[in-house]
Design a protein around this motif. Sequence first.
Motif, PDB file in Angstrom:
ATOM      1  N   CYS A 126       0.823  -1.208   0.000  1.00 25.76           N
ATOM      2  CA  CYS A 126       0.000   0.000   0.000  1.00 25.76           C
ATOM      3  C   CYS A 126       0.860   1.262   0.000  1.00 25.76           C
ATOM      4  O   CYS A 126       0.413   2.339   0.431  1.00 25.76           O
ATOM      5  N   GLY A 127       2.090   1.152  -0.468  1.00 29.20           N
ATOM      6  CA  GLY A 127       2.923   2.319  -0.690  1.00 29.20           C
ATOM      7  C   GLY A 127       3.505   2.955   0.555  1.00 29.20           C
ATOM      8  O   GLY A 127       3.808   4.155   0.553  1.00 29.20           O
TER       9      GLY A 127
ATOM     10  N   ARG B 298       2.083   3.573   3.428  1.00 30.20           N
ATOM     11  CA  ARG B 298       1.161   4.534   4.044  1.00 30.20           C
ATOM     12  C   ARG B 298       0.452   3.991   5.283  1.00 30.20           C
ATOM     13  O   ARG B 298      -0.176   4.761   6.018  1.00 30.20           O
TER      14      ARG B 298
ATOM     15  N   GLY C 159      -6.477  -0.424   3.141  1.00 34.00           N
ATOM     16  CA  GLY C 159      -5.728   0.453   2.252  1.00 34.00           C
ATOM     17  C   GLY C 159      -5.932   0.030   0.814  1.00 34.00           C
ATOM     18  O   GLY C 159      -6.710  -0.888   0.522  1.00 34.00           O
ATOM     19  N   MET C 160      -5.221   0.701  -0.073  1.00 30.05           N
ATOM     20  CA  MET C 160      -5.335   0.418  -1.496  1.00 30.05           C
ATOM     21  C   MET C 160      -3.997  -0.070  -2.041  1.00 30.05           C
ATOM     22  O   MET C 160      -2.940   0.492  -1.721  1.00 30.05           O
ATOM     23  N   LEU C 161      -4.064  -1.115  -2.863  1.00 29.96           N
ATOM     24  CA  LEU C 161      -2.863  -1.622  -3.515  1.00 29.96           C
ATOM     25  C   LEU C 161      -2.230  -0.524  -4.354  1.00 29.96           C
ATOM     26  O   LEU C 161      -2.917   0.156  -5.122  1.00 29.96           O
ATOM     27  N   ASP C 162      -0.918  -0.361  -4.193  1.00 30.60           N
ATOM     28  CA  ASP C 162      -0.209   0.662  -4.950  1.00 30.60           C
ATOM     29  C   ASP C 162      -0.392   0.429  -6.454  1.00 30.60           C
ATOM     30  O   ASP C 162      -0.276  -0.693  -6.948  1.00 30.60           O
ATOM     31  N   LYS C 163      -0.677   1.493  -7.169  1.00 27.62           N
ATOM     32  CA  LYS C 163      -1.003   1.407  -8.598  1.00 27.62           C
ATOM     33  C   LYS C 163       0.136   0.802  -9.417  1.00 27.62           C
ATOM     34  O   LYS C 163      -0.095   0.183 -10.467  1.00 27.62           O
ATOM     35  N   SER C 164       1.381   0.944  -8.932  1.00 31.19           N
ATOM     36  CA  SER C 164       2.534   0.455  -9.696  1.00 31.19           C
ATOM     37  C   SER C 164       2.570  -1.071  -9.792  1.00 31.19           C
ATOM     38  O   SER C 164       3.257  -1.622 -10.651  1.00 31.19           O
TER      39      SER C 164
ATOM     40  N   ARG D 239      -3.438  -0.511 -11.214  1.00 28.41           N
ATOM     41  CA  ARG D 239      -4.712   0.008 -10.711  1.00 28.41           C
ATOM     42  C   ARG D 239      -4.745  -0.135  -9.200  1.00 28.41           C
ATOM     43  O   ARG D 239      -4.256  -1.126  -8.655  1.00 28.41           O
ATOM     44  N   GLU D 240      -5.312   0.827  -8.523  1.00 27.14           N
ATOM     45  CA  GLU D 240      -5.528   0.694  -7.085  1.00 27.14           C
ATOM     46  C   GLU D 240      -6.673  -0.292  -6.831  1.00 27.14           C
ATOM     47  O   GLU D 240      -7.713  -0.227  -7.499  1.00 27.14           O
TER      48      GLU D 240
END
Length: 496
Positions: A172-173, A175, A223-228, A232-233
């Motif tokens: 999640c980057g 965060r 949280g959201m999966l990092d787009k990289s 896609r989040e």
Amino acid sequence: MKYVVALDQGTTSSRAVVFDQSGNSIASHAIEFEQIYPKPGWVEHRPEDILNSQIQALRLAVEKARIQPRDIEAIGITNQRETTLLWERATGKPLSNAIVWQCRRTAPLVERLKRDGLGNFLRDRTGLIPDAYFSGTKLQWLLDTIPDARDRARRGQLCFGTVDSFLAWHLCGGRIHVTDATNAARTMLFNIHQQRWDPELLLAMDIPEQVLPSVKDSSEVIGMLDKSILGREIPVASLAGDQHAALFGQGCFAPGMSKSTYGTGCFLLMNTGFHPVKSMNNLITTVAWRLDGQPRYALEGSVFVAGAVVQWLRDEMHLIATSAESDQVAREIPDNANVYFVPAFTGLGAPHWDMYSRGTIVGLTRGTGRAHIVRAALESIAYQCADVLLAMSRDSSMKSDTLLVDGGASANEFLMQFQADILGMRVLRPRVIETTAFGAAMLAGRAVGLWSDDELRGLVQREREFAPNMGEAERERLLRQWHRAVERSSGWAEED
């Protein structure tokens, strides 16, 4: 069609499994990584191996499934539990290798806690038996041995986590610093009754609270999966220790239902409902899962070495070429010829809890051959499970005629039939034997509204039943001999 991806980060491999909306596994990919043994009884993993293998497994599983990231509703994480990591909050850089749950280096720290009279106190607060297996003394050891680590932890510069925390942070980057109640309950630092980190236990191990993650539900968007990673989040919507995820994935929603997961170790859990049951037979009281802020509890018995003994036969002794071959080799002989294998490579877990026991093979004669050793190794897994299940029924006063099984070694037909025989009860194997991943997916799907609780019950399907066909007298004889072998393995490493 919507999909959920489960990340199953295990002791020897990282796996990703894609499930469709009907609960079918449509693709998976697993990547093994190196086990590091710096000293006898020490086990480590490189944190980079854990993270990189899991990301690669995720990408390849999605590619195999031929689905688009936009069709993935949620990602769930399940993990090897007590494995301990410490990293920098600012950079995410690990300060050392991960200390694996199997590692025994902190046995002296555990002995010190017991000498200080904290054994019963710790047990009352955490439900755990003081042992080097759990994360608390691993973290204490890292803070003791890494220069300035404890001071940096007090200043909020470091993050402790089990593997779920480490993955969530990086996926999640950087965060979020979180864990869930099931993983927190494996640290010897978490009060399972009050559902919070225990200040007195933190003080006893000199662990600053600033280094600890916040504790979330097992089914919750964290949280959201990092787009990289996938372009896609995507919501990361569940965290659960591997055995708790398997209990959920087996559909053990009612008190008294039990499951056994055969992985590197073997772990039996019994759902005991909304109230913790204190064990009088050396089992662990733990959080089964936490949903909507409400914990459910379980009794657990942990067998340290199960599938690992088959890997040992394959990789170290070269008695078999593949793990699956053990099934065929064990059937080459009609019985064990009184050969017993106690696979206490890193001590014995429940219900014995002997940190100083070591691997032992007894009953060898000139006629003992390869097949006897292989068969004794498989039988040892079933014996250890039988010891745990007996203790579980004594503690809970709940008796079932059925054991639900999963994990890689549950595909071994000889082992499953012998397990049914030595227990004298039915053994049921589900259609999806990777139930750990399935449970993580179910928890994640629940969090994003893909499945209701009623719909989750309908996803679990059984594939095979093994019925016992061994006489009571033979069962008692085999168990009696097994316990004699266990006695001979006890205390071997005490002078190490």
